[in-house]
Write an enzyme that holds these catalytic residues in place. Sequence first.
Site, PDB file in Angstrom:
ATOM      1  N   ARG A 107       0.657   5.352  -4.475  1.00  0.00           N
ATOM      2  CA  ARG A 107       0.402   6.027  -5.570  1.00  0.00           C
ATOM      3  C   ARG A 107       1.160   6.651  -6.049  1.00  0.00           C
ATOM      4  NH1 ARG A 107      -6.008   6.409  -6.229  1.00  0.00           N
ATOM      5  NH2 ARG A 107      -5.537   8.744  -5.869  1.00  0.00           N
ATOM      6  N   THR A 111      -0.229   7.940 -13.301  1.00  0.00           N
ATOM      7  CA  THR A 111      -1.017   6.570 -13.101  1.00  0.00           C
ATOM      8  C   THR A 111      -1.758   6.161 -12.695  1.00  0.00           C
ATOM      9  OG1 THR A 111       0.885   4.853 -12.506  1.00  0.00           O
ATOM     10  CG2 THR A 111       1.298   5.898 -14.524  1.00  0.00           C
ATOM     11  N   ASP A 203      -6.343  13.382   0.530  1.00  0.00           N
ATOM     12  CA  ASP A 203      -4.961  13.244   1.257  1.00  0.00           C
ATOM     13  C   ASP A 203      -4.775  12.023   2.557  1.00  0.00           C
ATOM     14  OD1 ASP A 203      -2.493  12.234   2.005  1.00  0.00           O
ATOM     15  OD2 ASP A 203      -2.220  12.014  -0.810  1.00  0.00           O
ATOM     16  N   ASP A 206      -1.300  13.117   3.971  1.00  0.00           N
ATOM     17  CA  ASP A 206      -1.116  13.694   4.185  1.00  0.00           C
ATOM     18  C   ASP A 206      -1.269  14.834   5.204  1.00  0.00           C
ATOM     19  OD1 ASP A 206       0.989  14.234   1.724  1.00  0.00           O
ATOM     20  OD2 ASP A 206      -0.456  14.929   0.461  1.00  0.00           O
TER      21      ASP A 206
HETATM   22  C1  PRP Z   1      -3.283   6.035  -0.248  1.00  0.00           C
HETATM   23  C2  PRP Z   1      -3.729   5.934   0.928  1.00  0.00           C
HETATM   24  C3  PRP Z   1      -3.872   4.271   0.301  1.00  0.00           C
HETATM   25  C4  PRP Z   1      -4.387   4.592  -1.477  1.00  0.00           C
HETATM   26  C5  PRP Z   1      -5.123   4.353  -1.743  1.00  0.00           C
HETATM   27  O1  PRP Z   1      -1.486   6.549  -0.073  1.00  0.00           O
HETATM   28  O2  PRP Z   1      -3.461   5.606   2.353  1.00  0.00           O
HETATM   29  O3  PRP Z   1      -2.785   3.242   0.256  1.00  0.00           O
HETATM   30  O4  PRP Z   1      -3.803   5.604  -1.638  1.00  0.00           O
HETATM   31  O5  PRP Z   1      -5.599   4.453  -3.032  1.00  0.00           O
HETATM   32  P1  PRP Z   1      -5.922   3.025  -4.149  1.00  0.00           P
HETATM   33  O6  PRP Z   1      -6.771   2.532  -3.593  1.00  0.00           O
HETATM   34  O7  PRP Z   1      -5.824   4.095  -5.351  1.00  0.00           O
HETATM   35  O8  PRP Z   1      -4.481   2.500  -4.792  1.00  0.00           O
HETATM   36  P2  PRP Z   1      -0.693   7.149  -0.109  1.00  0.00           P
HETATM   37  O9  PRP Z   1      -0.187   6.622  -2.327  1.00  0.00           O
HETATM   38  O10 PRP Z   1      -1.001   8.454  -1.206  1.00  0.00           O
HETATM   39  O11 PRP Z   1       0.847   7.395   0.145  1.00  0.00           O
HETATM   40  P3  PRP Z   1       0.594   8.291   1.909  1.00  0.00           P
HETATM   41  O12 PRP Z   1       0.073   6.920   2.239  1.00  0.00           O
HETATM   42  O13 PRP Z   1       2.258   7.686   2.076  1.00  0.00           O
HETATM   43  O14 PRP Z   1       0.533   9.753   1.799  1.00  0.00           O
HETATM   44  N1  URA Z   2      -5.301   8.100  -0.959  1.00  0.00           N
HETATM   45  C1  URA Z   2      -6.401   9.486  -0.282  1.00  0.00           C
HETATM   46  O1  URA Z   2      -5.264   9.277   0.479  1.00  0.00           O
HETATM   47  N2  URA Z   2      -7.271   9.784   0.298  1.00  0.00           N
HETATM   48  C2  URA Z   2      -8.185   9.197  -1.745  1.00  0.00           C
HETATM   49  O2  URA Z   2      -8.847  10.356  -1.969  1.00  0.00           O
HETATM   50  C3  URA Z   2      -7.709   8.393  -2.714  1.00  0.00           C
HETATM   51  C4  URA Z   2      -6.042   7.720  -2.176  1.00  0.00           C
END
Ligand code: PRP
Ligand code: URA
Length: 212
Positions: A107, A111, A203, A206
């Site tokens: 994400r 944005t 997150d 993380d």
């Molecule tokens: C997180 C999560 C989803 C997304 C959800 O990933 O694992 O993929 O956010 O958010 P959304 O419904 O608003 O799209 P992130 O983009 O943080 O990446 P990561 O798993 O690499 O930390």
């Molecule tokens: N991605 C995450 O990991 N946590 C949230 O709450 C939203 C997006």
Amino acid sequence: MDDQFPNLRVSGHPLLRHKMRLLSDRMTDARTFRDLVSEITSLLIYEATTDLPVRRVTYDTPLESTEGFEIDARVALVPILRAGLGMVPASLDALPGSVVRHLGLFRDEQTHQPVSYYNKLPKRCEEDLVIVLDPMLATGGSATAAFETLKACGAPRIVFIGIVAAPEGVRAALEQHPDVIIHVARFDRQLNADAYIVPGLGDAGDRMFGTL
Ligand code: PRP
Ligand code: URA
């Protein structure tokens, strides 16, 4: 089933409720977080596959010939990197005959739109069932992007298994993809100003990989 969203399945299982309290606690460390993600995934996979087709087969016990059942569906597991990776081992334990096809999406912090950076899908997705794995469904942007990519690849049936979802994301994903079934362990209140789920668990990537 949720009254507002017929295709949303929120498990009310006591084991999941107990584990979700532990998973979302801010004091839970990365190792415990990963273990809980696996345990929660096992329970969700169990619930999400109750209608998986089976075929009748004849085989021998040590004593006699008898009949039993085998899974009669080709299944692809599609984790959304990074956090979806934590759901793969438990899913493979439950469905050892499935293939794993990875999609990388993150994400954009400003944005909140999904950005694709990896796609290991074949030219044609020929499995009978695709199970998308991602613990978080927040705005729904990442899940929706994954569903679009999978449908463009020919996936005939898609199920999403997540851990926490927000109403905003479920609404957005199901408006665009009313054929998809979404299974989660908890359906939270809303998104905050940074598009994080609240109460949520923070997150997921993380916390899982210790990169806070
Ligand atoms: C997180 C999560 C989803 C997304 C959800 O990933 O694992 O993929 O956010 O958010 P959304 O419904 O608003 O799209 P992130 O983009 O943080 O990446 P990561 O798993 O690499 O930390
Ligand atoms: N991605 C995450 O990991 N946590 C949230 O709450 C939203 C997006």
